[in-house]
Enzyme design. Structure first.
Site, PDB file in Angstrom:
ATOM      1  N   ASP A  95       0.824  -1.209   0.000  1.00  0.00           N
ATOM      2  CA  ASP A  95       0.000   0.000   0.000  1.00  0.00           C
ATOM      3  C   ASP A  95       0.855   1.255   0.000  1.00  0.00           C
ATOM      4  O   ASP A  95       2.032   1.229   0.363  1.00  0.00           O
ATOM      5  CB  ASP A  95      -0.940   0.016   1.215  1.00  0.00           C
ATOM      6  CG  ASP A  95      -0.201   0.077   2.549  1.00  0.00           C
ATOM      7  OD1 ASP A  95       0.805  -0.641   2.705  1.00  0.00           O
ATOM      8  OD2 ASP A  95      -0.614   0.855   3.432  1.00  0.00           O
ATOM      9  N   GLU A 154       0.155  -1.345   5.546  1.00  0.00           N
ATOM     10  CA  GLU A 154       1.204  -0.979   6.510  1.00  0.00           C
ATOM     11  C   GLU A 154       1.016   0.457   6.968  1.00  0.00           C
ATOM     12  O   GLU A 154       1.238   0.794   8.129  1.00  0.00           O
ATOM     13  CB  GLU A 154       2.590  -1.155   5.872  1.00  0.00           C
ATOM     14  CG  GLU A 154       3.753  -1.057   6.848  1.00  0.00           C
ATOM     15  CD  GLU A 154       4.314   0.351   7.046  1.00  0.00           C
ATOM     16  OE1 GLU A 154       5.132   0.546   7.937  1.00  0.00           O
ATOM     17  OE2 GLU A 154       3.919   1.277   6.303  1.00  0.00           O
TER      18      GLU A 154
HETATM   19 ZN   LIG Z   1       6.869   2.104   4.081  1.00  0.00          ZN
END
Ligand SMILES: [Zn+2]
Length: 438
Positions: free
Chosen positions: A106, A201
């Site tokens: 992401d 993340e």
């Molecule tokens: Zn990163």
């Protein structure tokens, strides 16, 4: 630094060693340019993993590419995590611990990652870089001193309207290219290598769904750091405190002698807090911790203030808690009719608490960087990583550089050398683990 002399030595032998290595089927730059075209922006507070469906587009592409590279046990979990295993090529792979490599798919919710138009500034000659589609976006030498190390390199940026997605598609491209290099060079010996690409993340949550046991790595590295050479085996420890002020609300027209407005106590708390706490985000850097009220909800009946506690010294968190509680006690005395509650929750611990027992993880990474001609630098992270979560769950996981800069913004960039040297470091690292463990 004393590292320098040995680094120069390693440049000489690393060039000769890597010169004999057969090139990957596809360059790390070409892979990177393909991945950044796919919009994988994650979203806060989605209540599900992955937070956005579009991350699965990249997950499925990586699944296919891993299979094409001969990686085994490739699967995409129900949470969009891509797993795979590169089998070792040693006579007895069990003598070398399985090493994991993780990068996240992401990109930050802060800036759009749709229609990324990557621009290659060939043979950079120095000076500021103006991004063509929004000329107010300028990568300056003043704010980016590492640019002076990139003269002659090809610098990759977005066009000024989006982020680039180097964080962390650089890490993905580098891990994929490492696999490609190993496949094309059977003379490079290594143990089993576990591969994982994670969603979400940037918004937290993705790593909570990580199947450590099923994955099979004994140790791991996140490939999610910044400039060449940066290796992090330390993050700060994190708690979040919530201070709640209970007042009493009633219709303001008939409130005389009844209403107790909690907001005055909350406001007084903030004022006293600022007097009592010199270490705040805006006054600290490096290894200094801080206390930071970051959100408040206020109304007559109830007001809450949330405070971040951050400290590299795990024992320092307790002292910070005492500081907050002391302010609470003082305000409670001044506002006796408002009931004030304090509570706090542990976020994550400094990974050094675990990693200090496994110094070889950092030592081998340092040697891998040196063999690639990169000067390693140990840099503590003022934040958490997927690795802090995994390390807390007993999978020791420091963080390695990717060559990237200016994460989460439109000035993000990487370079051809940044991508290539990071990849070379990963190839060296799996070799070093094999050399040292046999
Ligand atoms: Zn990163």
């Amino acid at each position: 630094m004393k590292i320098l002399a040995s680094a120069i030595l390693f440049v000489v032998c690393s060039l000769s060693v890597f010169a004999q290595v057969k090139a990957p089927t596809e360059s790390v730059l070409d892979r990177f340019l393909r991945y950044v075209k796919i919009d994988t922006q994650s979203a806060e507070d989605a209540g599900k993993v992955p937070s956005t469906e579009k991350q699965l587009v990249l997950a499925k592409l990586l699944e296919k590419e891993l299979k094409d590279l001969g990686v085994q046990n490739v699967r995409v979990s129900e949470f969009g995590i891509v797993y795979g295993m590169v089998p070792g090529d040693l006579p007895d792979n069990s003598k070398v611990p399985t090493i994991g490599f993780i990068a996240h798919m992401d990109t930050s919710p802060a800036v759009s990652g749709a229609n990324v138009n990557a621009i290659i500034h060939k043979n950079y000659r120095g000076g500021d870089i103006v991004l063509p589609n929004d000329k107010t976006q300028v990568i300056t030498v003043e704010k980016n001193p590492d640019l002076k190390n990139l003269i002659g390199d090809d610098i990759i940026t977005a066009d000024g309207t989006t982020l680039l997605g180097s964080d962390d598609k650089s890490g993905i491209a580098e891990i994929m290219t490492m696999i490609d290099v190993l496949r094309n060079n059977p003379q490079i010996k290594h143990g089993n290598i576990a591969i994982a690409f994670t969603p979400d993340e940037e918004v937290g949550g993705g790593i909570d769904k990580f199947d450590i046991e099923g994955w099979g790595a004994k140790f791991a590295y996140t490939v999610d750091g910044e400039q060449l050479g940066d290796i992090s085996n330390e993050t700060w420890s994190a708690r979040t405190a919530t201070v709640t002020f209970h007042g009493r609300n009633t219709h303001p027209g008939t409130a005389k002698g009844i209403m107790i407005n909690s907001m005055y106590a909350a406001g007084a708390f903030l004022d006293a807090f600022k007097q009592a706490v010199p270490n705040r985000p805006e006054t600290t850097e490096g290894r200094e911790g801080f206390l930071h009220p970051y959100v408040a909800n206020m109304s007559e009946e109830t007001s809450t203030i949330k405070i971040l506690l951050r400290n590299f010294d795990i024992n320092g968190l307790a002292g910070q808690e005492e500081t907050v509680k002391k302010v609470v006690t003082d305000i409670q005395k001044r506002y006796a009719d408002v009931k004030i509650d304090y509570e706090s929750k542990l976020g994550y611990l400094n990974m050094k608490e675990v990693l200090k027992d496994y110094p070889q993880l950092t030592d081998y990474a340092i040697e891998a960087a040196k063999r690639a001609g990169v000067t390693p630098e140990i840099r503590p992270i003022r934040g958490g990583t997927d690795g802090s979560n995994l390390t807390a769950r007993r999978l020791p996981t420091p963080n390695l550089f990717t060559g990237g800069h200016n994460f989460h913004g439109r000035l993000e960039f990487n370079s051809r050398k940044g991508l290539e040297k990071s990849t070379e470091t990963l190839v060296n690292l799996v070799q070093i683990w094999a050399e040292k463990s046999r």
